[in-house]
Design an enzyme around this catalytic site. Structure first.
Site, PDB file in Angstrom:
ATOM      1  N   LYS A  15       6.102 -18.493  12.763  1.00  0.00           N
ATOM      2  CA  LYS A  15       5.968 -18.859  11.531  1.00  0.00           C
ATOM      3  C   LYS A  15       7.537 -18.530  10.676  1.00  0.00           C
ATOM      4  O   LYS A  15       8.102 -19.561   9.905  1.00  0.00           O
ATOM      5  CB  LYS A  15       5.062 -18.325  10.720  1.00  0.00           C
ATOM      6  CG  LYS A  15       3.701 -18.340  11.385  1.00  0.00           C
ATOM      7  CD  LYS A  15       2.482 -17.835  10.691  1.00  0.00           C
ATOM      8  CE  LYS A  15       2.493 -16.221  10.780  1.00  0.00           C
ATOM      9  NZ  LYS A  15       2.227 -15.698  12.071  1.00  0.00           N
ATOM     10  N   ARG A  90      -4.444 -14.672   4.769  1.00  0.00           N
ATOM     11  CA  ARG A  90      -4.820 -14.242   5.933  1.00  0.00           C
ATOM     12  C   ARG A  90      -6.314 -14.047   5.831  1.00  0.00           C
ATOM     13  O   ARG A  90      -6.992 -13.923   6.932  1.00  0.00           O
ATOM     14  CB  ARG A  90      -4.210 -12.819   6.119  1.00  0.00           C
ATOM     15  CG  ARG A  90      -2.997 -12.932   7.133  1.00  0.00           C
ATOM     16  CD  ARG A  90      -2.482 -11.486   7.427  1.00  0.00           C
ATOM     17  NE  ARG A  90      -1.636 -11.205   8.453  1.00  0.00           N
ATOM     18  CZ  ARG A  90      -0.379 -11.579   8.562  1.00  0.00           C
ATOM     19  NH1 ARG A  90       0.270 -11.861   7.331  1.00  0.00           N
ATOM     20  NH2 ARG A  90       0.315 -10.929   9.515  1.00  0.00           N
ATOM     21  N   ARG A 126      11.285  -9.360  20.769  1.00  0.00           N
ATOM     22  CA  ARG A 126      11.810  -9.703  19.458  1.00  0.00           C
ATOM     23  C   ARG A 126      12.804  -8.530  18.984  1.00  0.00           C
ATOM     24  O   ARG A 126      12.305  -7.384  18.862  1.00  0.00           O
ATOM     25  CB  ARG A 126      10.710 -10.014  18.427  1.00  0.00           C
ATOM     26  CG  ARG A 126      11.281 -10.267  16.968  1.00  0.00           C
ATOM     27  CD  ARG A 126      10.342 -11.276  16.100  1.00  0.00           C
ATOM     28  NE  ARG A 126       9.288 -10.226  15.860  1.00  0.00           N
ATOM     29  CZ  ARG A 126       8.341 -10.881  14.795  1.00  0.00           C
ATOM     30  NH1 ARG A 126       8.202 -12.309  14.531  1.00  0.00           N
ATOM     31  NH2 ARG A 126       7.550  -9.919  14.264  1.00  0.00           N
ATOM     32  N   ARG A 159      10.902  -3.944  15.192  1.00  0.00           N
ATOM     33  CA  ARG A 159       9.914  -3.527  13.995  1.00  0.00           C
ATOM     34  C   ARG A 159       8.889  -2.614  14.912  1.00  0.00           C
ATOM     35  O   ARG A 159       8.708  -2.602  15.833  1.00  0.00           O
ATOM     36  CB  ARG A 159       9.105  -4.889  13.731  1.00  0.00           C
ATOM     37  CG  ARG A 159       9.825  -5.375  12.404  1.00  0.00           C
ATOM     38  CD  ARG A 159       9.287  -6.841  12.221  1.00  0.00           C
ATOM     39  NE  ARG A 159       7.812  -6.882  12.053  1.00  0.00           N
ATOM     40  CZ  ARG A 159       7.047  -8.035  11.729  1.00  0.00           C
ATOM     41  NH1 ARG A 159       7.624  -8.923  11.717  1.00  0.00           N
ATOM     42  NH2 ARG A 159       5.764  -8.041  11.840  1.00  0.00           N
ATOM     43  N   ARG A 170      -2.633  -6.491  16.443  1.00  0.00           N
ATOM     44  CA  ARG A 170      -2.243  -7.443  15.385  1.00  0.00           C
ATOM     45  C   ARG A 170      -2.979  -8.716  15.697  1.00  0.00           C
ATOM     46  O   ARG A 170      -3.603  -9.674  14.851  1.00  0.00           O
ATOM     47  CB  ARG A 170      -0.834  -7.601  15.215  1.00  0.00           C
ATOM     48  CG  ARG A 170      -0.191  -6.724  14.161  1.00  0.00           C
ATOM     49  CD  ARG A 170       1.084  -6.693  14.625  1.00  0.00           C
ATOM     50  NE  ARG A 170       1.946  -7.746  14.253  1.00  0.00           N
ATOM     51  CZ  ARG A 170       3.178  -8.228  14.684  1.00  0.00           C
ATOM     52  NH1 ARG A 170       3.906  -7.519  15.600  1.00  0.00           N
ATOM     53  NH2 ARG A 170       3.739  -9.317  14.310  1.00  0.00           N
TER      54      ARG A 170
HETATM   55  P1  ADP Z   1       3.063 -10.963  11.864  1.00  0.00           P
HETATM   56  O1  ADP Z   1       2.331 -12.254  11.008  1.00  0.00           O
HETATM   57  O2  ADP Z   1       3.951 -11.181  12.854  1.00  0.00           O
HETATM   58  O3  ADP Z   1       2.026 -10.012  12.284  1.00  0.00           O
HETATM   59  P2  ADP Z   1       4.038 -10.298   9.291  1.00  0.00           P
HETATM   60  O4  ADP Z   1       5.397  -9.667   8.978  1.00  0.00           O
HETATM   61  O5  ADP Z   1       3.572 -11.305   8.664  1.00  0.00           O
HETATM   62  O6  ADP Z   1       3.844 -10.100  10.853  1.00  0.00           O
HETATM   63  O7  ADP Z   1       2.850  -9.054   8.824  1.00  0.00           O
HETATM   64  C1  ADP Z   1       3.389  -7.724   9.086  1.00  0.00           C
HETATM   65  C2  ADP Z   1       2.146  -6.792   8.450  1.00  0.00           C
HETATM   66  O8  ADP Z   1       2.099  -6.825   6.994  1.00  0.00           O
HETATM   67  C3  ADP Z   1       0.650  -7.167   8.888  1.00  0.00           C
HETATM   68  O9  ADP Z   1       0.391  -6.723  10.082  1.00  0.00           O
HETATM   69  C4  ADP Z   1      -0.013  -6.653   7.790  1.00  0.00           C
HETATM   70  O10 ADP Z   1      -0.206  -5.367   7.912  1.00  0.00           O
HETATM   71  C5  ADP Z   1       0.742  -6.726   6.576  1.00  0.00           C
HETATM   72  N1  ADP Z   1       0.590  -8.081   5.978  1.00  0.00           N
HETATM   73  C6  ADP Z   1       1.604  -9.233   5.777  1.00  0.00           C
HETATM   74  N2  ADP Z   1       0.746 -10.481   5.132  1.00  0.00           N
HETATM   75  C7  ADP Z   1      -0.208  -9.763   4.902  1.00  0.00           C
HETATM   76  C8  ADP Z   1      -1.442 -10.598   4.141  1.00  0.00           C
HETATM   77  N3  ADP Z   1      -1.247 -11.712   3.484  1.00  0.00           N
HETATM   78  N4  ADP Z   1      -2.701  -9.644   4.039  1.00  0.00           N
HETATM   79  C9  ADP Z   1      -2.631  -8.781   4.421  1.00  0.00           C
HETATM   80  N5  ADP Z   1      -1.668  -7.721   5.224  1.00  0.00           N
HETATM   81  C10 ADP Z   1      -0.643  -8.558   5.218  1.00  0.00           C
END
Ligand code: ADP
Ligand code: ZN
Length: 213
Positions: A15, A90, A126, A159, A170
């Site tokens: 993404k 999400r 990554r 990360r 995740r």
């Molecule tokens: P990925 O999609 O690769 O898991 P992100 O950078 O999108 O990584 O998200 C990292 C973390 O940030 C998630 O595991 C969650 O804890 C939090 N997060 C990000 N976006 C949201 C969201 N829309 N709602 C709830 N938590 C979120």
């Protein structure tokens, strides 16, 4: 009319990388709630401190926090012609909050598809630049000098949540809480599936075609 894209898909489906390319091509900002949250964590804001404990475990941050950070960002001037969302919504409640905010504007949801083993491999290899956020893969997109960003010379780091146990969590959270959104958007007729495990160029091309529909 605004150009509003939602990039949907499991962690590691690309993404962020695809979103960056799309953002340049369509000239609208890429907004990642993960990045916005990590900025808040780095700057130790009140919301950031609350969010960190969920993020480190790979759990979803409570809606109230994420929605407030996101709506604040969407109110900025550069979003007036549209935007691309990465990592939001999400769950259904987040989706409904977004709809309330954008009212009658149409959205396109691009679903980047890939299987779990592929994703674990991609995420555990990554590395990201601590300074500019550029994304590398130790095997597929290695930096010219190990540990150093090609673009800015910054240090490459892993990360916290790209460690294997957290990745598995995740993915589990994605399958349980986020994948039901696929049905939700499918029923609305706004879902477009694209393979996330192919060549980047192909993926980008397909999404640009979708943007013209
Ligand atoms: P990925 O999609 O690769 O898991 P992100 O950078 O999108 O990584 O998200 C990292 C973390 O940030 C998630 O595991 C969650 O804890 C939090 N997060 C990000 N976006 C949201 C969201 N829309 N709602 C709830 N938590 C979120
Ligand atoms: Zn960099």
């Amino acid at each position: 009319m605004k150009n509003i894209f939602i990039l949907h898909g499991p962690p590691g489906a690309g993404k962020g990388t695809v979103g960056e390319r799309l953002s340049k091509n369509l000239n609208i900002p890429l907004i990642s709630t993960g990045d916005l949250l990590r900025e808040n964590v780095k700057e130790k804001t009140e919301l950031g401190l609350k969010a960190k404990k969920y993020m480190d475990k790979g759990e979803l941050v409570p809606d109230k926090i994420v929605i407030s950070i996101l709506l604040d960002r969407l109110s900025k001037d550069d979003c007036k012609n549209g935007f691309i969302l990465d990592g939001f919504p999400r769950n259904i409640s987040q989706a409904k909050n977004l709809e309330k905010y954008i009212k009658n504007e149409k959205v396109k949801v691009v679903y980047l598809e890939a299987n779990d083993d592929f994703l674990v491999n991609r995420l555990s290899n990554r590395r990201i630049c601590e300074n500019c956020g550029a994304i590398y893969h130790l095997i597929n997109i290695p930096p010219k000098v190990p540990g150093i960003c090609d673009k800015c010379g910054g240090k490459l780091i892993q990360r916290e949540d790209d460690k294997e146990e957290v990745i598995r969590n995740r993915l589990a959270v994605y399958h349980k809480l986020t994948s039901p959104l696929l049905d939700y958007y499918k029923k609305k007729g706004v879902l477009f599936g694209v393979r996330g495990d192919g060549e980047l160029e192909d993926t980008v091309k397909q999404i640009i075609e979708i943007s013209k529909l």
